[in-house]
Design a protein around this motif. Structure first.
Motif, PDB file in Angstrom:
ATOM      1  N   VAL A  13      32.835  34.631  37.460  1.00 36.13           N
ATOM      2  CA  VAL A  13      33.379  34.171  36.429  1.00 36.13           C
ATOM      3  C   VAL A  13      32.711  34.838  35.339  1.00 36.13           C
ATOM      4  O   VAL A  13      33.564  35.277  34.424  1.00 36.13           O
ATOM      5  N   ALA A  14      31.393  34.595  35.016  1.00 34.70           N
ATOM      6  CA  ALA A  14      31.068  35.331  33.840  1.00 34.70           C
ATOM      7  C   ALA A  14      31.208  36.821  33.859  1.00 34.70           C
ATOM      8  O   ALA A  14      31.595  37.461  32.810  1.00 34.70           O
ATOM      9  N   ARG A  15      31.164  37.566  35.066  1.00 39.24           N
ATOM     10  CA  ARG A  15      31.555  39.021  34.823  1.00 39.24           C
ATOM     11  C   ARG A  15      32.874  39.154  34.548  1.00 39.24           C
ATOM     12  O   ARG A  15      33.181  40.369  33.734  1.00 39.24           O
ATOM     13  N   ALA A  16      33.783  38.402  34.922  1.00 33.51           N
ATOM     14  CA  ALA A  16      35.192  38.438  34.596  1.00 33.51           C
ATOM     15  C   ALA A  16      35.516  38.203  33.234  1.00 33.51           C
ATOM     16  O   ALA A  16      36.140  38.883  32.461  1.00 33.51           O
ATOM     17  N   ALA A  17      34.647  37.310  32.669  1.00 35.08           N
ATOM     18  CA  ALA A  17      34.629  36.911  31.279  1.00 35.08           C
ATOM     19  C   ALA A  17      34.517  37.856  30.196  1.00 35.08           C
ATOM     20  O   ALA A  17      35.135  38.069  29.143  1.00 35.08           O
ATOM     21  N   VAL A  18      33.774  39.227  30.553  1.00 37.17           N
ATOM     22  CA  VAL A  18      33.296  40.224  29.958  1.00 37.17           C
ATOM     23  C   VAL A  18      33.949  41.385  30.072  1.00 37.17           C
ATOM     24  O   VAL A  18      33.769  42.536  29.645  1.00 37.17           O
TER      25      VAL A  18
ATOM     26  N   ASP B 268      38.083  19.901  33.899  1.00 43.44           N
ATOM     27  CA  ASP B 268      37.743  20.815  35.041  1.00 43.44           C
ATOM     28  C   ASP B 268      38.360  22.230  34.726  1.00 43.44           C
ATOM     29  O   ASP B 268      39.072  22.567  33.985  1.00 43.44           O
ATOM     30  N   HIS B 269      37.385  23.229  35.390  1.00 41.32           N
ATOM     31  CA  HIS B 269      38.008  24.667  35.354  1.00 41.32           C
ATOM     32  C   HIS B 269      37.581  25.263  36.681  1.00 41.32           C
ATOM     33  O   HIS B 269      36.494  24.891  37.415  1.00 41.32           O
TER      34      HIS B 269
ATOM     35  N   ALA C 143      30.053  27.700  26.531  1.00 41.26           N
ATOM     36  CA  ALA C 143      30.893  28.816  26.166  1.00 41.26           C
ATOM     37  C   ALA C 143      32.197  29.040  26.747  1.00 41.26           C
ATOM     38  O   ALA C 143      33.048  29.637  26.259  1.00 41.26           O
ATOM     39  N   LEU C 144      32.255  28.413  28.160  1.00 38.32           N
ATOM     40  CA  LEU C 144      33.527  28.396  28.670  1.00 38.32           C
ATOM     41  C   LEU C 144      34.712  27.510  28.086  1.00 38.32           C
ATOM     42  O   LEU C 144      35.549  27.912  27.863  1.00 38.32           O
TER      43      LEU C 144
END
Length: 481
Positions: free
Chosen positions: A31-36, A378-379, A389-390
């Motif tokens: 998820v974090a990699r997709a966020a950037v 929820d996410h 941050a999300l």
């Protein structure tokens, strides 16, 4: 219908189960990699994300300098651990005494084979997807879990007020500190503040925090998660202190248009004698200039709360709005014997709200169309253990869509989310979870209002959602209370 169509048709239950399995397959790192990844990643089939930014999001203000985060160092056991069957008079006698918790709640219980976890933690996200499990809970069985954490307190902390703050525990919980039950939690959405001052140990004599979580209990018909899914804080304050959520500062506009900020500080004192104190409140504008300051004196009795009040005049402040969420800083200091012993820093906003039967909602005397959403907490990929941050990313996405209001369905949301709503200019309906007038549940509603009463973003309070009793005589009497 063709043969191929019959072959690919799936039920709603199977579709949701497959979607839940996809969310489980995405790790937080993915998820974090997709966020950037930016728009290019989204075009390639990755998670849709807003454009990359050159600067970090604003750093949250330090509201309480006596708080420190306690999200690491926890050990976790999935499943319940039955208490031992107590036999014999001696064992029965000892087990009934303070500090003599049994089983996994005992001070000396061996938890060395429990894995360490980092908070926020939602263990339900690691549970398998089961077709026979409750669809409302994401086809995941939740069950029970235990947490334990050792805590070392410096000998210099002796004589200070000490508190542990649990941001949220899904769902019901029993909390022990050093072998004594110190709190019960009856909702997965309210915070739990535990005064540990009298039971604390210092130096190499370690303290033990134990939490048994019952996630079988349901409060909603949506995914609720399981465990210590919000932050946990350790609070260290002077013997004379400002209570948690103890500053009330609600800007008021007078008949002539001038503003004031009435400030009330709720104080505590664990000392053996009354304490003479002074409260100093200072209002600072967004550019860092002092707007007003005032002091008030009082005497705080031993082991009894006390309020000290004062008022700050503000002639023509900048107004808070959804397009320009202007925030002022209110710094409140507790002074004893010429020394600041405690302080709080709040962000407040000046705004007026009203509803008119003919023209609708008005913010700062201007009609405004409320364009909002109902949002659960929820996410995908993280369940209810949503990183701060999300949350900020989600709110930015809503702003991009033209949203200016949020109803958090159907419960109190994390304070970090409301901080972002104040900062980004959202109108918030703050909602109570349980429609119940028994003392435990009235206390939950009181906590909600006390915690969120200073926020410019909060314009509405909701005591329930879609209650069958709401139109009945009993429901009317419940609301009156």
């Amino acid at each position: 219908m063709t043969q191929d169509q019959r072959r690919t048709r799936i039920s709603r239950r199977r579709f949701l189960a497959n979607g839940a399995a996809l969310g489980a397959a995405l790790s937080p790192a993915q998820v974090a990699r997709a966020a950037v990844s930016g728009p290019e990643g989204a075009a390639a089939g990755m998670l849709p994300m807003p454009a990359m930014r050159d600067a970090l999001p604003p750093r949250p203000s330090i509201e309480d300098p006596g708080r420190s985060l306690m999200d690491s160092g926890w050990r976790f056991h999935l499943g319940d651990i039955p208490m031992p069957e107590i036999r014999g008079h001696g064992w029965s006698y000892n087990s009934a005494k303070a500090g003599q918790a049994q089983g996994a709640a005992a001070m000396q219980y061996d938890d060395s084979d429990w894995p360490e976890v980092e908070l926020p933690h939602d263990w339900a996200m690691a549970m398998p997807i089961e077709e026979t499990a409750n669809v409302s809970q994401g086809y995941r069985r939740r069950g029970f879990g235990w947490y334990r954490r050792a805590l070392r307190l410096d000998p210099q902390d002796r004589g200070r007020y000490l508190e542990i703050q649990f941001g949220g525990i899904a769902t019901n919980a029993t909390i022990w500190f050093n072998g004594s039950v110190v709190a019960h939690n009856w909702s997965g959405y309210t915070s739990v503040y535990v005064d540990i001052t009298d039971l604390a140990r210092y130096g190499d004599d370690l303290n033990m925090i134990v939490v048994r979580v019952d996630a079988q209990s349901m409060e909603g018909w949506w995914y609720e998660g399981a465990g210590l899914y919000r932050h946990v804080w350790l609070v260290k304050r002077d013997a004379t202190y400002i209570a948690t959520d103890g500053i009330h500062a609600d800007p008021r506009r007078g008949p002539g248009g001038a503003w004031t900020v009435p400030v009330t500080a709720t104080l505590g004192n664990i000392g053996t004698r009354s304490a003479a104190v002074t409260i100093e409140a200072t209002l600072i504008d967004p550019d860092g200039r002092m707007v007003a300051t005032h002091t008030a004196a009082g005497t705080v009795p031993s082991l009894e709360p006390m309020d000290v009040a004062l008022t700050l005049p503000v002639a023509t402040p900048g107004l808070w709005s959804v397009d320009r969420p202007t925030l002022y800083t209110l710094r409140t200091r507790l002074i004893r014997a010429g020394r600041t012993v405690d302080e709080r820093t709040l962000r407040i906003g000046f705004r007026t709200v009203r509803f008119d039967a003919a023209t609708g909602f008005h913010l700062n005397d201007q009609p405004l169309k409320i364009k909002g959403t109902c949002n659960h907490q929820d996410h995908a990929g993280v369940g209810v253990a949503v990183p701060d941050a999300l949350w900020e990313w989600r709110l930015r996405r809503l702003k991009d869509l033209g949203c200016n209001a949020i109803r958090f369905s159907h419960n109190a949301i994390a304070t970090e989310v409301l901080d972002a709503c104040d900062r980004m200019g959202f109108l918030v309906m703050s909602e109570n979870r349980n429609f119940n007038t028994s003392p435990d549940y009235i206390a939950q509603l009181q906590w909600l209002v006390r915690r969120d009463r200073n926020r410019p973003s909060v314009i509405l309070w909701s005591v329930f959602n879609e209650e069958p009793m709401q139109g009945t005589p009993a429901g009317y009497e419940m609301v009156r209370r």
